[in-house]
Design a protein around this motif. Structure first.
Motif, PDB file in Angstrom:
ATOM      1  N   ILE A 198       0.819  -1.196   0.000  1.00 27.33           N
ATOM      2  CA  ILE A 198       0.000   0.000   0.000  1.00 27.33           C
ATOM      3  C   ILE A 198       0.855   1.247   0.000  1.00 27.33           C
ATOM      4  CG2 ILE A 198      -1.683   1.297   1.338  1.00 27.33           C
ATOM      5  CD1 ILE A 198      -2.509  -1.384  -0.188  1.00 27.33           C
ATOM      6  N   ASN A 199       0.606   2.112  -0.962  1.00 24.43           N
ATOM      7  CA  ASN A 199       1.397   3.344  -1.025  1.00 24.43           C
ATOM      8  C   ASN A 199       0.711   4.472  -0.263  1.00 24.43           C
ATOM      9  OD1 ASN A 199      -0.645   4.277  -2.620  1.00 24.43           O
ATOM     10  ND2 ASN A 199       0.476   3.998  -4.533  1.00 24.43           N
ATOM     11  N   LYS A 200       1.430   5.537  -0.155  1.00 22.09           N
ATOM     12  CA  LYS A 200       0.994   6.676   0.643  1.00 22.09           C
ATOM     13  C   LYS A 200      -0.320   7.259   0.115  1.00 22.09           C
ATOM     14  CE  LYS A 200       2.891  11.162   1.429  1.00 22.09           C
ATOM     15  NZ  LYS A 200       3.961  11.994   0.903  1.00 22.09           N
ATOM     16  N   GLU A 201      -0.397   7.364  -1.201  1.00 24.09           N
ATOM     17  CA  GLU A 201      -1.568   7.983  -1.814  1.00 24.09           C
ATOM     18  C   GLU A 201      -2.838   7.188  -1.518  1.00 24.09           C
ATOM     19  OE1 GLU A 201      -0.523   9.685  -5.370  1.00 24.09           O
ATOM     20  OE2 GLU A 201      -2.550  10.244  -5.962  1.00 24.09           O
ATOM     21  N   TYR A 202      -2.708   5.872  -1.609  1.00 30.90           N
ATOM     22  CA  TYR A 202      -3.819   4.980  -1.301  1.00 30.90           C
ATOM     23  C   TYR A 202      -4.316   5.270   0.107  1.00 30.90           C
ATOM     24  CZ  TYR A 202      -6.236   0.429  -0.790  1.00 30.90           C
ATOM     25  OH  TYR A 202      -7.159  -0.560  -0.602  1.00 30.90           O
ATOM     26  N   TYR A 203      -3.392   5.351   1.020  1.00 26.39           N
ATOM     27  CA  TYR A 203      -3.733   5.562   2.424  1.00 26.39           C
ATOM     28  C   TYR A 203      -4.412   6.911   2.648  1.00 26.39           C
ATOM     29  CZ  TYR A 203      -3.263   6.362   7.400  1.00 26.39           C
ATOM     30  OH  TYR A 203      -3.531   6.652   8.689  1.00 26.39           O
ATOM     31  N   ILE A 204      -3.793   7.943   2.101  1.00 23.45           N
ATOM     32  CA  ILE A 204      -4.306   9.291   2.333  1.00 23.45           C
ATOM     33  C   ILE A 204      -5.696   9.470   1.737  1.00 23.45           C
ATOM     34  CG2 ILE A 204      -3.973  11.723   1.727  1.00 23.45           C
ATOM     35  CD1 ILE A 204      -0.927  11.144   1.898  1.00 23.45           C
ATOM     36  N   LEU A 205      -5.839   9.095   0.490  1.00 24.79           N
ATOM     37  CA  LEU A 205      -7.100   9.355  -0.194  1.00 24.79           C
ATOM     38  C   LEU A 205      -8.246   8.547   0.393  1.00 24.79           C
ATOM     39  CD1 LEU A 205      -5.934   9.498  -3.912  1.00 24.79           C
ATOM     40  CD2 LEU A 205      -6.639  11.404  -2.466  1.00 24.79           C
ATOM     41  N   LEU A 206      -7.970   7.277   0.671  1.00 27.65           N
ATOM     42  CA  LEU A 206      -9.066   6.414   1.078  1.00 27.65           C
ATOM     43  C   LEU A 206      -9.330   6.465   2.577  1.00 27.65           C
ATOM     44  CD1 LEU A 206      -8.360   3.358  -1.236  1.00 27.65           C
ATOM     45  CD2 LEU A 206     -10.059   5.150  -1.527  1.00 27.65           C
ATOM     46  N   PHE A 207      -8.279   6.464   3.364  1.00 23.46           N
ATOM     47  CA  PHE A 207      -8.504   6.357   4.807  1.00 23.46           C
ATOM     48  C   PHE A 207      -8.650   7.694   5.494  1.00 23.46           C
ATOM     49  CE2 PHE A 207      -6.957   2.270   3.530  1.00 23.46           C
ATOM     50  CZ  PHE A 207      -7.888   1.440   4.132  1.00 23.46           C
ATOM     51  N   LYS A 208      -8.148   8.738   4.875  1.00 24.17           N
ATOM     52  CA  LYS A 208      -8.392  10.073   5.437  1.00 24.17           C
ATOM     53  C   LYS A 208      -9.675  10.661   4.856  1.00 24.17           C
ATOM     54  CE  LYS A 208      -4.252  10.904   7.560  1.00 24.17           C
ATOM     55  NZ  LYS A 208      -3.863  11.796   8.671  1.00 24.17           N
ATOM     56  N   LYS A 209     -10.302   9.890   3.977  1.00 20.22           N
ATOM     57  CA  LYS A 209     -11.584  10.302   3.384  1.00 20.22           C
ATOM     58  C   LYS A 209     -11.470  11.625   2.637  1.00 20.22           C
ATOM     59  CE  LYS A 209     -14.309   7.776   6.732  1.00 20.22           C
ATOM     60  NZ  LYS A 209     -15.172   7.871   7.901  1.00 20.22           N
ATOM     61  N   TYR A 210     -10.486  11.705   1.789  1.00 22.15           N
ATOM     62  CA  TYR A 210     -10.298  12.917   1.013  1.00 22.15           C
ATOM     63  C   TYR A 210     -10.950  12.851  -0.373  1.00 22.15           C
ATOM     64  CZ  TYR A 210      -7.187  14.919   4.477  1.00 22.15           C
ATOM     65  OH  TYR A 210      -6.678  15.459   5.617  1.00 22.15           O
ATOM     66  N   LEU A 211     -11.635  11.758  -0.632  1.00 26.20           N
ATOM     67  CA  LEU A 211     -12.319  11.662  -1.919  1.00 26.20           C
ATOM     68  C   LEU A 211     -13.757  12.161  -1.788  1.00 26.20           C
ATOM     69  CD1 LEU A 211     -11.180   8.205  -3.307  1.00 26.20           C
ATOM     70  CD2 LEU A 211     -10.389  10.466  -3.979  1.00 26.20           C
ATOM     71  N   ASP A 212     -14.244  12.763  -2.859  1.00 23.46           N
ATOM     72  CA  ASP A 212     -15.609  13.266  -2.870  1.00 23.46           C
ATOM     73  C   ASP A 212     -16.335  12.784  -4.112  1.00 23.46           C
ATOM     74  OD1 ASP A 212     -15.905  15.086  -0.579  1.00 23.46           O
ATOM     75  OD2 ASP A 212     -14.222  16.135  -1.516  1.00 23.46           O
ATOM     76  N   ILE A 213     -17.643  12.836  -4.037  1.00 26.23           N
ATOM     77  CA  ILE A 213     -18.454  12.607  -5.234  1.00 26.23           C
ATOM     78  C   ILE A 213     -18.042  13.642  -6.285  1.00 26.23           C
ATOM     79  CG2 ILE A 213     -20.781  12.804  -6.177  1.00 26.23           C
ATOM     80  CD1 ILE A 213     -21.812  11.663  -3.541  1.00 26.23           C
ATOM     81  N   GLY A 214     -17.769  13.161  -7.466  1.00 26.84           N
ATOM     82  CA  GLY A 214     -17.374  14.075  -8.543  1.00 26.84           C
ATOM     83  C   GLY A 214     -15.891  14.033  -8.856  1.00 26.84           C
ATOM     84  N   ASP A 215     -15.092  13.499  -7.950  1.00 26.61           N
ATOM     85  CA  ASP A 215     -13.649  13.418  -8.208  1.00 26.61           C
ATOM     86  C   ASP A 215     -13.373  12.444  -9.353  1.00 26.61           C
ATOM     87  OD1 ASP A 215     -13.315  15.093  -6.121  1.00 26.61           O
ATOM     88  OD2 ASP A 215     -12.344  13.660  -4.769  1.00 26.61           O
TER      89      ASP A 215
END
Length: 490
Positions: free
Chosen positions: A93-110
RNA sequence: GACUUGGUAGCUCAGCUGGUAGAGCAUUACACUUUUAAUGUAAGGGUCCUGGGUUCGAAUCCCAGCCAGGUCACCA
C-alpha cells in the motif's frame, strides 16, 4: 454552495500539503473501460486480469473498515470499487492509497485512476478491489448527487435554465441528453458520408460578409477597424456556394453556421446550422429523389431501422415522399381558391376571414400566403411532404418553370409540422436575378454575385437543410435548445 | 412583442387565508469489517431573484423590474 465548496477547498489544501498533486499532468495507463469490463467480466475473473481504469466518482459508502465507491466513465457505465482495512497492513500500500481512502479525502465528482482486480461480492456484484489509486482531478463544486433510495430517485437535475447554462453538469448526469448529442454527431457524420459518396467537395466560405445575402433576415453587424467598415455575420452562405459552382466545381457542400438577429424560441437560435449543397447539371426533380435517399440512408445508419417514432407518429423513411402543390394544400386546409395569378387586392379580400395579421407596410402577396400556410397548413403535416410550385414572387433565387413562368422549380420539405429543407433549381439568368434582388431588398444587392452569374453558372440545383431541426426531429425533441449544446441565453 | 407559469439550502421540492424558514438526498462528526445506490445518532448550511409599497409584522398580499419555461405572434 458556499459551505460545501469551502470544505472541499480545505481538503484540497490538505491533500497538497500531504504531497499529492490533485491535478497531476502525468498520464496513467488504462487497459479497460467500464463497458468492456462488464461485457468480459467472467473472463476477467477467470484469468485474474489486472485492471486499470479511469472514472468519476458517483457515490461513496463508508462502513467502518471497508468502503464502496461507484464510478462512471465515458461509456456511461458504472462499476463498484471496494477497499478494506485489511489492505492497510500490506507493504504494497502506497501513501496515496492511504491518504485518499482512509483520510476520506475523496468526494463525489472526483476523477480517479485505479488499478485492481475484479471479484464478486457476497451480494454478487462485480466489484474491483482497489490496489492502487491516483487522484486525477479534484471536484470542488459539488455536483447534484445521484442516488436511488427506497425507490425514490435523487438524481434530478432538470431545471432547464440551469441545465442549459451548465451543460457540463447536464451531460454528466442526464444520460438522455448525452445520447441526443451522440445522435447529433452520428447524423452529421452520415450526412457527410452520403455527400462524399456523391463526390461533392466540402468547402468553407466567409462567415464575415460584406453584404449579407442569400436570405431575408436581420444580420448581426460587426466592424473591421483597418478597413473602417461594417461587416456582417452571414445569414446564409448560398451566394458563395453558387460562385464556386461558377468556378467549376461539380458540386459543393458546407455545414454552415448562420447568424440571424431575430427573436429566440423553441425553433430558433441566433446561431444555427444549415447544410447547403449545390450540384451542377441537375434540377429540383432530381433533388427530391436524392433527398428521399438521403433521409432513408441517415435513418438506417443512425438507428439501424427505417421507422422512427416522432411525436406519437411513426414515420417510415423508406417510403416515397408525397408531393403537393402549395396552392392545393392551402385549398385543402382553408378552402381558399387562390393561385399565382391572384392579385394582391383579391388576396387580401379572400384571406380576410382567416384572421391573417400583417402589418400594413408589409402587405405583400408573399407575406400573406406565407401567413396562411404557416397558420393553417404547416402544423397539419405529420409525415414527410414535399411542397412544390411556389410562385415566383416568393422565390427570388429560383428558376421559373418552363410551362408556367409565374411558378418556380422549387420544393420545401416538411416533417412533423416543421420546415426541414428548401430547394430549387437555381436561377442562373443574371439580369433576371438582378431584377428580383431589386424587388426583394434594395439595401443589400450583391453585385459581385451578379457578375459571377454573368460569367455563366451551369444549370444547378441547390438545397438547404436545417440541421438543428432535422436533429430535433430524429431525437424526438420539440425544442431546439435540447440539441444545441450551448443555446443562447441572456 | 402578447398572454401565462415559475425563481426558497449543492440538487429536487414543501411552505394553507401574513406570525421566528422546512423535508429528502448531498455535506460534516461519531458508531458499525462486503453494502445494495447501506444503517443509526448528532451537527452545519438560506440576501426566500431584485427594488419599492401595505402592515406592529411579508417567502407569502400589492406594484415595478430582472431571469427562465410554456403558448401565440413576428422572423425562417
Amino acid at each position: 454552495m458556499y459551505e460545501q465548496e469551502k470544505i472541499r477547498k480545505k481538503k484540497l489544501i490538505k491533500i497538497k500539503l500531504l504531497g499529492i498533486n490533485p491535478y497531476p499532468s502525468k498520464i496513467y495507463k488504462t487497459n479497460y473501460n467500464i463497458k468492456k469490463i462488464l461485457i468480459n467480466k467472467k473472463k476477467i475473473i477467470k484469468n485474474n486480469i489486472n485492471l486499470s481504469i479511469n472514472g468519476r466518482i458517483l457515490s461513496i459508502r463508508n462502513m467502518s473498515k471497508s468502503s464502496f465507491i461507484d464510478i462512471k466513465d465515458y461509456t456511461d457505465n458504472k462499476i463498484q470499487l471496494f477497499y478494506n482495512i485489511k489492505n492497510i497492513n500490506k507493504k504494497l500500500i502506497n501513501k496515496e492509497y492511504y491518504i485518499l481512502l482512509f483520510k476520506k479525502y475523496l468526494d463525489i465528482g472526483d476523477i480517479i485512476w485505479i488499478n485492481g482486480k475484479l471479484f464478486l461480492t457476497k451480494v454478487k456484484e462485480y466489484t474491483i478491489l482497489i490496489n492502487k489509486i491516483k487522484l486525477l482531478s479534484k471536484c470542488i463544486y459539488p455536483i447534484p448527487n445521484i442516488k436511488i433510495k427506497k425507490n425514490k430517485i435523487y438524481k434530478k437535475f432538470k431545471n432547464k435554465e440551469k441545465r442549459y447554462r451548465m451543460r457540463y453538469i447536464d451531460l454528466l448526469l442526464n444520460k438522455k441528453v448525452k445520447k441526443n448529442f451522440l445522435i447529433r454527431s452520428l447524423i452529421i457524420k452520415y450526412l457527410r458520408n452520403f455527400l462524399n459518396k456523391l463526390n461533392l467537395i466540402e468547402v468553407d466560405t466567409p462567415i464575415l460578409q460584406n453584404i449579407p445575402g442569400g436570405a431575408n433576415a436581420k444580420p448581426f453587424i460587426t466592424y473591421h477597424n483597418k478597413f473602417k467598415k461594417y461587416l456582417y455575420l452571414r445569414i446564409s452562405n448560398e451566394l458563395y456556394l453558387k460562385r464556386l459552382i461558377v468556378g467549376g466545381f461539380k458540386g459543393v457542400y458546407e455545414f454552415s453556421r448562420n447568424f440571424r438577429n431575430e427573436s429566440i424560441d423553441k425553433n430558433h437560435n441566433p446561431e444555427f446550422t444549415i447544410l447547403e449543397f449545390y450540384i451542377s447539371y441537375k434540377n429540383y426533380i432530381w433533388m427530391m429523389k436524392l433527398i428521399e435517399k438521403l433521409l432513408k440512408y441517415i435513418c438506417k445508419k443512425t438507428f439501424n431501422k427505417y421507422k422512427i417514432k416522432i411525436n406519437n407518429n411513426i414515420i417510415d423513411f423508406s417510403k416515397k415522399i408525397k408531393k403537393i402543390k402549395l396552392f392545393n394544400i392551402i385549398k385543402k386546409y382553408t378552402n381558399l381558391n387562390i393561385n399565382e395569378n391572384t392579385s394582391l387586392k383579391e388576396l387580401i379580400k379572400k384571406s380576410k376571414k382567416l384572421k391573417i395579421n400583417i402589418k400594413e407596410n408589409e402587405n405583400t402577396k408573399e407575406k400573406i400566403i406565407d401567413n396562411i400556410f404557416n397558420k393553417y397548413c404547416k402544423k397539419k403535416i405529420k409525415k414527410p411532404l414535399f411542397i412544390i410550385d411556389y410562385p415566383k414572387y416568393m422565390s427570388p433565387l429560383a428558376k421559373s418553370k418552363i410551362k408556367n413562368k409565374k411558378l418556380t422549380e422549387r420544393f420545401e420539405l416538411y416533417i412533423n409540422g416543421k420546415e426541414i429543407a428548401n430547394a430549387y433549381t437555381e436561377l442562373n439568368d443574371p439580369y433576371d436575378q438582378f431584377k428580383r434582388f431589386k424587388k426583394q431588398n434594395k439595401k443589400f444587392i450583391d453585385k459581385d454575385f451578379i457578375k459571377s452569374l454573368k460569367i455563366g453558372m451551369p444549370p444547378t440545383v441547390g438545397i438547404g437543410i436545417g440541421i438543428d431541426r432535422l436533429i430535433a426531429l430524429f431525437t424526438n425533441n420539440n425544442n431546439i435548445q435540447e440539441i444545441i449544446l450551448f443555446p443562447q441565453m441572456k
